[in-house]
Design a protein around this motif. Structure first.
Motif, PDB file in Angstrom:
ATOM      1  N   GLU A  14       0.822  -1.259  -0.051  1.00  0.00           N
ATOM      2  CA  GLU A  14       0.032  -0.011  -0.038  1.00  0.00           C
ATOM      3  C   GLU A  14       0.845   1.106  -0.077  1.00  0.00           C
ATOM      4  O   GLU A  14       0.645   2.335  -0.721  1.00  0.00           O
ATOM      5  CB  GLU A  14      -0.907   0.073   1.194  1.00  0.00           C
ATOM      6  N   GLN A  15       2.076   1.287   0.771  1.00  0.00           N
ATOM      7  CA  GLN A  15       2.719   2.342   0.543  1.00  0.00           C
ATOM      8  C   GLN A  15       3.680   2.734  -0.617  1.00  0.00           C
ATOM      9  O   GLN A  15       3.752   3.674  -0.908  1.00  0.00           O
ATOM     10  CB  GLN A  15       3.966   2.138   1.964  1.00  0.00           C
ATOM     11  N   LYS A  16       4.115   1.239  -1.108  1.00  0.00           N
ATOM     12  CA  LYS A  16       4.798   1.255  -2.380  1.00  0.00           C
ATOM     13  C   LYS A  16       3.986   1.602  -3.574  1.00  0.00           C
ATOM     14  O   LYS A  16       4.299   2.466  -4.491  1.00  0.00           O
ATOM     15  CB  LYS A  16       5.377   0.029  -2.693  1.00  0.00           C
ATOM     16  N   PHE A  17       2.498   1.416  -3.544  1.00  0.00           N
ATOM     17  CA  PHE A  17       1.860   1.827  -4.737  1.00  0.00           C
ATOM     18  C   PHE A  17       0.515   2.517  -4.324  1.00  0.00           C
ATOM     19  O   PHE A  17      -0.817   1.692  -4.447  1.00  0.00           O
ATOM     20  CB  PHE A  17       1.304   0.398  -5.327  1.00  0.00           C
ATOM     21  N   PRO A  18       0.372   3.425  -3.740  1.00  0.00           N
ATOM     22  CA  PRO A  18      -0.714   4.238  -3.152  1.00  0.00           C
ATOM     23  C   PRO A  18      -1.699   4.502  -4.400  1.00  0.00           C
ATOM     24  O   PRO A  18      -2.965   4.513  -4.043  1.00  0.00           O
ATOM     25  CB  PRO A  18      -0.005   5.485  -2.805  1.00  0.00           C
ATOM     26  N   PHE A  19      -1.211   4.404  -5.559  1.00  0.00           N
ATOM     27  CA  PHE A  19      -2.190   4.719  -6.691  1.00  0.00           C
ATOM     28  C   PHE A  19      -3.059   3.504  -6.997  1.00  0.00           C
ATOM     29  O   PHE A  19      -4.213   3.664  -7.808  1.00  0.00           O
ATOM     30  CB  PHE A  19      -1.586   4.866  -8.161  1.00  0.00           C
ATOM     31  N   LEU A  20      -3.000   2.548  -6.164  1.00  0.00           N
ATOM     32  CA  LEU A  20      -3.815   1.382  -6.175  1.00  0.00           C
ATOM     33  C   LEU A  20      -5.171   1.505  -5.291  1.00  0.00           C
ATOM     34  O   LEU A  20      -6.099   0.734  -5.489  1.00  0.00           O
ATOM     35  CB  LEU A  20      -3.074  -0.075  -6.018  1.00  0.00           C
ATOM     36  N   GLU A  21      -4.877   2.111  -4.367  1.00  0.00           N
ATOM     37  CA  GLU A  21      -6.029   2.467  -3.239  1.00  0.00           C
ATOM     38  C   GLU A  21      -6.353   3.762  -2.870  1.00  0.00           C
ATOM     39  O   GLU A  21      -7.179   4.297  -3.502  1.00  0.00           O
ATOM     40  CB  GLU A  21      -5.336   1.804  -1.809  1.00  0.00           C
ATOM     41  N   LYS A  22      -5.479   4.688  -2.246  1.00  0.00           N
ATOM     42  CA  LYS A  22      -6.350   5.949  -2.057  1.00  0.00           C
ATOM     43  C   LYS A  22      -6.043   6.965  -2.919  1.00  0.00           C
ATOM     44  O   LYS A  22      -6.940   7.900  -3.049  1.00  0.00           O
ATOM     45  CB  LYS A  22      -5.279   6.431  -0.637  1.00  0.00           C
ATOM     46  N   ASP A  23      -5.278   6.824  -3.793  1.00  0.00           N
ATOM     47  CA  ASP A  23      -4.890   7.649  -5.101  1.00  0.00           C
ATOM     48  C   ASP A  23      -5.347   6.982  -6.349  1.00  0.00           C
ATOM     49  O   ASP A  23      -5.062   7.374  -7.417  1.00  0.00           O
ATOM     50  CB  ASP A  23      -3.368   7.981  -5.358  1.00  0.00           C
ATOM     51  N   ARG A  24      -6.327   6.017  -6.148  1.00  0.00           N
ATOM     52  CA  ARG A  24      -6.931   5.372  -7.511  1.00  0.00           C
ATOM     53  C   ARG A  24      -7.571   6.412  -8.554  1.00  0.00           C
ATOM     54  O   ARG A  24      -8.404   7.013  -8.099  1.00  0.00           O
ATOM     55  CB  ARG A  24      -7.619   4.244  -6.838  1.00  0.00           C
ATOM     56  N   ARG A  25      -7.082   6.126  -9.879  1.00  0.00           N
ATOM     57  CA  ARG A  25      -7.748   7.006 -10.732  1.00  0.00           C
ATOM     58  C   ARG A  25      -8.042   6.033 -12.224  1.00  0.00           C
ATOM     59  O   ARG A  25      -7.272   4.975 -11.912  1.00  0.00           O
ATOM     60  CB  ARG A  25      -7.099   8.099 -11.312  1.00  0.00           C
ATOM     61  N   ASP A  26      -8.883   6.237 -12.958  1.00  0.00           N
ATOM     62  CA  ASP A  26      -8.825   5.512 -14.147  1.00  0.00           C
ATOM     63  C   ASP A  26      -8.015   6.137 -15.089  1.00  0.00           C
ATOM     64  O   ASP A  26      -7.272   6.778 -14.793  1.00  0.00           O
ATOM     65  CB  ASP A  26     -10.285   5.484 -14.716  1.00  0.00           C
ATOM     66  N   ALA A  27      -7.749   5.515 -16.360  1.00  0.00           N
ATOM     67  CA  ALA A  27      -7.051   5.789 -17.379  1.00  0.00           C
ATOM     68  C   ALA A  27      -7.007   7.035 -17.835  1.00  0.00           C
ATOM     69  O   ALA A  27      -6.134   7.733 -18.240  1.00  0.00           O
ATOM     70  CB  ALA A  27      -7.019   4.805 -18.558  1.00  0.00           C
ATOM     71  N   ASN A  28      -8.070   7.664 -17.482  1.00  0.00           N
ATOM     72  CA  ASN A  28      -8.113   9.159 -17.943  1.00  0.00           C
ATOM     73  C   ASN A  28      -8.138  10.180 -16.572  1.00  0.00           C
ATOM     74  O   ASN A  28      -8.524  11.415 -16.968  1.00  0.00           O
ATOM     75  CB  ASN A  28      -9.729   9.278 -18.542  1.00  0.00           C
ATOM     76  N   ARG A  29      -7.455   9.396 -15.742  1.00  0.00           N
ATOM     77  CA  ARG A  29      -7.044  10.194 -14.367  1.00  0.00           C
ATOM     78  C   ARG A  29      -8.591  10.848 -13.559  1.00  0.00           C
ATOM     79  O   ARG A  29      -8.321  11.760 -12.868  1.00  0.00           O
ATOM     80  CB  ARG A  29      -6.000  11.523 -14.697  1.00  0.00           C
ATOM     81  N   ARG A  30      -9.540  10.091 -13.933  1.00  0.00           N
ATOM     82  CA  ARG A  30     -10.703  10.394 -13.327  1.00  0.00           C
ATOM     83  C   ARG A  30     -10.726   9.792 -11.597  1.00  0.00           C
ATOM     84  O   ARG A  30     -10.675   8.423 -11.935  1.00  0.00           O
ATOM     85  CB  ARG A  30     -11.954   9.993 -14.074  1.00  0.00           C
ATOM     86  N   HIS A  31     -11.224  10.314 -10.852  1.00  0.00           N
ATOM     87  CA  HIS A  31     -11.581   9.634  -9.551  1.00  0.00           C
ATOM     88  C   HIS A  31     -12.667   8.779  -9.325  1.00  0.00           C
ATOM     89  O   HIS A  31     -13.535   8.834 -10.209  1.00  0.00           O
ATOM     90  CB  HIS A  31     -11.521  10.625  -8.473  1.00  0.00           C
ATOM     91  N   PRO A  32     -12.748   7.851  -8.637  1.00  0.00           N
ATOM     92  CA  PRO A  32     -13.970   7.003  -8.474  1.00  0.00           C
ATOM     93  C   PRO A  32     -15.208   7.637  -8.334  1.00  0.00           C
ATOM     94  O   PRO A  32     -16.276   7.060  -8.418  1.00  0.00           O
ATOM     95  CB  PRO A  32     -13.547   6.003  -7.386  1.00  0.00           C
ATOM     96  N   SER A  33     -15.095   8.847  -7.726  1.00  0.00           N
ATOM     97  CA  SER A  33     -16.173   9.481  -7.301  1.00  0.00           C
ATOM     98  C   SER A  33     -16.958  10.346  -8.521  1.00  0.00           C
ATOM     99  O   SER A  33     -17.989  10.858  -8.607  1.00  0.00           O
ATOM    100  CB  SER A  33     -16.024  10.582  -6.337  1.00  0.00           C
TER     101      SER A  33
END
Length: 51
Positions: A14-33
């Protein structure tokens, strides 16, 4: 693998790959919200792709 080792591994990843959880975005850089978020894609930051 014991549960403590499994938990430590999860924390490390989780610390190594924050983009998989807390900073997750789709390919167009959109947030899950975002209403147009595409959960089938994942944005990979440039620093990850270089390594």
């Amino acid at each position: 693998m014991d549960t403590d080792a499994f938990a430590r591994f999860g924390i490390h990843e989780e610390q190594k790959f924050p983009f998989l959880e807390k900073d997750r975005r789709d390919a167009n850089r959109r947030h899950p919200s975002d209403k147009d978020y595409d959960p089938k894609t994942l944005y990979l930051p440039p620093h990850f792709l270089k390594n």
